[in-house]
Scaffold this motif. Sequence first.
Motif, PDB file in Angstrom:
ATOM      1  N   LEU A 130       0.830  -1.208   0.000  1.00 22.75           N
ATOM      2  CA  LEU A 130       0.000   0.000   0.000  1.00 22.75           C
ATOM      3  C   LEU A 130       0.866   1.260   0.000  1.00 22.75           C
ATOM      4  CD1 LEU A 130      -2.804   1.253   0.095  1.00 22.75           C
ATOM      5  CD2 LEU A 130      -2.695   1.105   2.584  1.00 22.75           C
ATOM      6  N   ILE A 131       1.907   1.276   0.800  1.00 24.69           N
ATOM      7  CA  ILE A 131       2.816   2.421   0.832  1.00 24.69           C
ATOM      8  C   ILE A 131       3.492   2.590  -0.521  1.00 24.69           C
ATOM      9  CG2 ILE A 131       4.946   3.314   1.853  1.00 24.69           C
ATOM     10  CD1 ILE A 131       4.026   1.871   4.474  1.00 24.69           C
ATOM     11  N   ALA A 132       3.925   1.488  -1.116  1.00 21.19           N
ATOM     12  CA  ALA A 132       4.568   1.551  -2.435  1.00 21.19           C
ATOM     13  C   ALA A 132       3.601   2.081  -3.490  1.00 21.19           C
ATOM     14  CB  ALA A 132       5.099   0.176  -2.824  1.00 21.19           C
ATOM     15  N   GLU A 133       2.343   1.677  -3.418  1.00 24.89           N
ATOM     16  CA  GLU A 133       1.345   2.178  -4.369  1.00 24.89           C
ATOM     17  C   GLU A 133       1.127   3.678  -4.192  1.00 24.89           C
ATOM     18  OE1 GLU A 133      -1.876  -0.472  -3.491  1.00 24.89           O
ATOM     19  OE2 GLU A 133      -1.163  -1.979  -4.915  1.00 24.89           O
ATOM     20  N   GLU A 134       1.094   4.145  -2.961  1.00 25.22           N
ATOM     21  CA  GLU A 134       0.952   5.587  -2.705  1.00 25.22           C
ATOM     22  C   GLU A 134       2.156   6.351  -3.242  1.00 25.22           C
ATOM     23  OE1 GLU A 134       0.383   5.691   1.510  1.00 25.22           O
ATOM     24  OE2 GLU A 134      -1.707   5.038   1.372  1.00 25.22           O
ATOM     25  N   MET A 135       3.336   5.797  -3.052  1.00 29.59           N
ATOM     26  CA  MET A 135       4.558   6.424  -3.566  1.00 29.59           C
ATOM     27  C   MET A 135       4.542   6.448  -5.094  1.00 29.59           C
ATOM     28  SD  MET A 135       6.551   7.505  -1.127  1.00 29.59           S
ATOM     29  CE  MET A 135       8.031   7.760  -2.078  1.00 29.59           C
ATOM     30  N   SER A 136       3.983   5.434  -5.713  1.00 31.95           N
ATOM     31  CA  SER A 136       3.894   5.383  -7.168  1.00 31.95           C
ATOM     32  C   SER A 136       3.133   6.584  -7.706  1.00 31.95           C
ATOM     33  CB  SER A 136       3.211   4.088  -7.624  1.00 31.95           C
ATOM     34  OG  SER A 136       3.086   4.067  -9.031  1.00 31.95           O
ATOM     35  N   ALA A 137       2.045   6.939  -7.036  1.00 35.66           N
ATOM     36  CA  ALA A 137       1.263   8.106  -7.457  1.00 35.66           C
ATOM     37  C   ALA A 137       2.111   9.378  -7.354  1.00 35.66           C
ATOM     38  CB  ALA A 137       0.006   8.227  -6.605  1.00 35.66           C
ATOM     39  N   GLU A 138       2.898   9.490  -6.306  1.00 35.04           N
ATOM     40  CA  GLU A 138       3.774  10.656  -6.132  1.00 35.04           C
ATOM     41  C   GLU A 138       4.873  10.710  -7.186  1.00 35.04           C
ATOM     42  OE1 GLU A 138       5.518  11.184  -2.243  1.00 35.04           O
ATOM     43  OE2 GLU A 138       3.709  10.432  -1.275  1.00 35.04           O
ATOM     44  N   LEU A 139       5.300   9.548  -7.647  1.00 33.87           N
ATOM     45  CA  LEU A 139       6.441   9.454  -8.553  1.00 33.87           C
ATOM     46  C   LEU A 139       6.026   9.267 -10.009  1.00 33.87           C
ATOM     47  CD1 LEU A 139       8.608   7.224  -6.227  1.00 33.87           C
ATOM     48  CD2 LEU A 139       8.995   9.633  -6.755  1.00 33.87           C
ATOM     49  N   GLY A 140       4.825   9.657 -10.328  1.00 33.98           N
ATOM     50  CA  GLY A 140       4.384   9.636 -11.718  1.00 33.98           C
ATOM     51  C   GLY A 140       4.130   8.259 -12.295  1.00 33.98           C
ATOM     52  N   GLY A 141       3.800   7.301 -11.448  1.00 32.38           N
ATOM     53  CA  GLY A 141       3.454   5.970 -11.934  1.00 32.38           C
ATOM     54  C   GLY A 141       4.644   5.134 -12.373  1.00 32.38           C
ATOM     55  N   ARG A 142       5.834   5.532 -11.970  1.00 30.42           N
ATOM     56  CA  ARG A 142       7.017   4.773 -12.384  1.00 30.42           C
ATOM     57  C   ARG A 142       7.390   3.672 -11.397  1.00 30.42           C
ATOM     58  NH1 ARG A 142      11.683   8.507 -13.924  1.00 30.42           N
ATOM     59  NH2 ARG A 142      11.051   9.677 -12.095  1.00 30.42           N
ATOM     60  N   VAL A 143       6.506   3.442 -10.438  1.00 30.83           N
ATOM     61  CA  VAL A 143       6.661   2.318  -9.516  1.00 30.83           C
ATOM     62  C   VAL A 143       5.476   1.396  -9.761  1.00 30.83           C
ATOM     63  CG1 VAL A 143       6.740   1.590  -7.093  1.00 30.83           C
ATOM     64  CG2 VAL A 143       7.815   3.746  -7.798  1.00 30.83           C
ATOM     65  N   LEU A 144       5.768   0.157 -10.099  1.00 31.65           N
ATOM     66  CA  LEU A 144       4.721  -0.831 -10.321  1.00 31.65           C
ATOM     67  C   LEU A 144       4.774  -1.843  -9.191  1.00 31.65           C
ATOM     68  CD1 LEU A 144       5.337  -1.337 -14.120  1.00 31.65           C
ATOM     69  CD2 LEU A 144       3.552   0.021 -13.053  1.00 31.65           C
ATOM     70  N   VAL A 145       3.622  -2.105  -8.591  1.00 27.02           N
ATOM     71  CA  VAL A 145       3.570  -2.983  -7.425  1.00 27.02           C
ATOM     72  C   VAL A 145       2.828  -4.257  -7.792  1.00 27.02           C
ATOM     73  CG1 VAL A 145       2.822  -3.200  -5.021  1.00 27.02           C
ATOM     74  CG2 VAL A 145       3.559  -0.967  -5.911  1.00 27.02           C
ATOM     75  N   PHE A 146       3.462  -5.362  -7.510  1.00 19.60           N
ATOM     76  CA  PHE A 146       2.872  -6.684  -7.726  1.00 19.60           C
ATOM     77  C   PHE A 146       2.762  -7.353  -6.369  1.00 19.60           C
ATOM     78  CE2 PHE A 146       5.121  -5.430 -11.489  1.00 19.60           C
ATOM     79  CZ  PHE A 146       4.227  -5.715 -12.504  1.00 19.60           C
ATOM     80  N   ARG A 147       1.558  -7.838  -6.066  1.00 17.43           N
ATOM     81  CA  ARG A 147       1.322  -8.486  -4.768  1.00 17.43           C
ATOM     82  C   ARG A 147       1.121  -9.981  -4.958  1.00 17.43           C
ATOM     83  NH1 ARG A 147      -2.578  -4.852  -1.085  1.00 17.43           N
ATOM     84  NH2 ARG A 147      -1.923  -2.802  -1.791  1.00 17.43           N
ATOM     85  N   ARG A 148       1.838 -10.747  -4.177  1.00 19.01           N
ATOM     86  CA  ARG A 148       1.610 -12.179  -4.136  1.00 19.01           C
ATOM     87  C   ARG A 148       0.546 -12.404  -3.064  1.00 19.01           C
ATOM     88  NH1 ARG A 148       3.338 -15.967  -0.643  1.00 19.01           N
ATOM     89  NH2 ARG A 148       3.161 -18.102  -1.337  1.00 19.01           N
ATOM     90  N   LEU A 149      -0.555 -12.980  -3.457  1.00 15.37           N
ATOM     91  CA  LEU A 149      -1.627 -13.219  -2.501  1.00 15.37           C
ATOM     92  C   LEU A 149      -1.314 -14.455  -1.685  1.00 15.37           C
ATOM     93  CD1 LEU A 149      -4.699 -12.441  -4.756  1.00 15.37           C
ATOM     94  CD2 LEU A 149      -3.539 -10.933  -3.147  1.00 15.37           C
ATOM     95  N   LYS A 150      -1.547 -14.353  -0.404  1.00 17.81           N
ATOM     96  CA  LYS A 150      -1.277 -15.444   0.508  1.00 17.81           C
ATOM     97  C   LYS A 150      -2.303 -16.562   0.297  1.00 17.81           C
ATOM     98  CE  LYS A 150       0.232 -15.935   5.186  1.00 17.81           C
ATOM     99  NZ  LYS A 150       0.393 -15.246   6.453  1.00 17.81           N
ATOM    100  N   LYS A 151      -1.807 -17.771   0.141  1.00 13.10           N
ATOM    101  CA  LYS A 151      -2.710 -18.924   0.011  1.00 13.10           C
ATOM    102  C   LYS A 151      -3.054 -19.429   1.397  1.00 13.10           C
ATOM    103  CE  LYS A 151      -0.878 -20.304  -4.409  1.00 13.10           C
ATOM    104  NZ  LYS A 151      -0.184 -21.323  -5.179  1.00 13.10           N
ATOM    105  N   GLU A 152      -4.331 -19.664   1.595  1.00 15.41           N
ATOM    106  CA  GLU A 152      -4.752 -20.137   2.921  1.00 15.41           C
ATOM    107  C   GLU A 152      -5.275 -21.529   2.830  1.00 15.41           C
ATOM    108  OE1 GLU A 152      -6.479 -17.474   5.510  1.00 15.41           O
ATOM    109  OE2 GLU A 152      -5.814 -15.742   4.428  1.00 15.41           O
TER     110      GLU A 152
END
Length: 72
Positions: free
Chosen positions: A50-72
């Motif tokens: 979430l923090i990385a996604e917020e930073m991406s908005a500040e940095l002009g979308g040059r940060v792409l965040v990929f989340r590995r979903l936890k398997k339960e």
Amino acid sequence: MGVKNLLCVVVPTYNEASNISELLRRLFTMKLTDLYVFIIDDSSPDGTALIAEEMSAELGGRVLVFRRLKKE
């Protein structure tokens, strides 16, 4: 035809909420116009992605965040 210098940085993360903002700020102080950062988050429960996604908005979308979903 000129050659474009492109730099892509891949950052694996897990529970790095306290460090991710500073890391991204430091990377982008290099003043590279063609810098892209790929954050690969391994289901961090501390909000790293979430923090990385917020930073991406500040940095002009040059940060792409990929989340590995936890398997339960």
